[in-house]
Design a protein around this motif. Sequence first.
Motif, PDB file in Angstrom:
ATOM      1  N   MET A   1      21.802   7.938 -53.206  1.00  0.00           N
ATOM      2  CA  MET A   1      20.968   9.001 -52.657  1.00  0.00           C
ATOM      3  C   MET A   1      19.747   8.446 -51.940  1.00  0.00           C
ATOM      4  O   MET A   1      19.421   8.842 -50.817  1.00  0.00           O
ATOM      5  N   SER A   2      19.070   7.502 -52.589  1.00  0.00           N
ATOM      6  CA  SER A   2      17.883   6.898 -51.977  1.00  0.00           C
ATOM      7  C   SER A   2      18.256   6.096 -50.732  1.00  0.00           C
ATOM      8  O   SER A   2      17.567   6.159 -49.709  1.00  0.00           O
ATOM      9  N   ALA A   3      19.366   5.370 -50.832  1.00  0.00           N
ATOM     10  CA  ALA A   3      19.818   4.579 -49.689  1.00  0.00           C
ATOM     11  C   ALA A   3      20.140   5.481 -48.503  1.00  0.00           C
ATOM     12  O   ALA A   3      19.745   5.212 -47.362  1.00  0.00           O
ATOM     13  N   ALA A   4      20.862   6.574 -48.769  1.00  0.00           N
ATOM     14  CA  ALA A   4      21.231   7.496 -47.699  1.00  0.00           C
ATOM     15  C   ALA A   4      20.005   8.164 -47.089  1.00  0.00           C
ATOM     16  O   ALA A   4      19.921   8.328 -45.860  1.00  0.00           O
ATOM     17  N   MET A   5      19.056   8.545 -47.927  1.00  0.00           N
ATOM     18  CA  MET A   5      17.871   9.229 -47.435  1.00  0.00           C
ATOM     19  C   MET A   5      17.032   8.332 -46.522  1.00  0.00           C
ATOM     20  O   MET A   5      16.692   8.708 -45.398  1.00  0.00           O
TER      21      MET A   5
END
Length: 219
Positions: free
Chosen positions: A201-205
Motif C-alpha cells: 500500500m505504501s509503495a503503491a501510494m
Amino acid sequence: MGARVQADDFLAGWVGGAASVIIGHPLDTVKTRLQAGHGYTNTLQCVLTIFKNEHVAGFFKGLSFPLASIAVYNSVALGVYGNAQRFICQYRYGDNGHRGPALSDVAAASAVVGLVTVGFGAPVDLVKIRLQMQTLSARPGSISWGTATPMDVVKSRLQADGVSETRYKGIVHCIQQSYQKEGLNVFFKGAFVNAIRGFPMSAAMFLGYELALKALRGQ
C-alpha cells in the motif's frame, strides 16, 4: 519569489491514494472481517471462505467508496503536506539556496496535515467497514500501515456493529465482551494481514504520487 500553492501535489496525491486503495483493499477486507469476529478461525480460512461464498468480487466489496473518498483524503493530505513544506522552507530560508527541508520542517508540515485532515478519516473508515461486512446472504458468520493494534480491533468491531445485529453498548463493553468470549488473542486478530498489507500500500501510494508528480511537472 514567494511560495505559492501548487495544484499538482493534490492531483498526484489522488493518483497515489487511488493506487494504494486498489492494491490494499483485498487484504483490508480480510483484516476487517477477522477483527469483527464473525466466525473466522484464521487468515487462510477467512480468505477461502470469502472466495468460496463471494468469489474474487468479495475481496473488493466497498471499494468504490474508499476509492473516491480515501483517494481524495490522500490528495488533500499529500497536497497540503507538499505545499506546507514549501511555505515553511520559504519562510525559514527564503531564496538562499537551501536545498531541502530539515527534520523540523517535515514535522511542522506533517502537523499542518493533521490539523487539516482531522475528523475526515473516521467517517470514511466507518462506511468502508460497513460495506466490507456486507455479504450476499447478509447473515452473521459470513460477514493503513503497520501492525494491527488492540484498539484497531475494537474500532472495527464497533464500526461493524449493527450490520446484522447490535452487540456492544460502547467501547468498554466491546472490550469486555471480546475478551470474555475469545481471550487476549482477540485483540491481535488481523495483525499479520495488517502488517503485510502496509508494504504494498505504501509503495503503491508513494510510487503513484512521485510518478504522477513528475508527469504533471513534465520531468
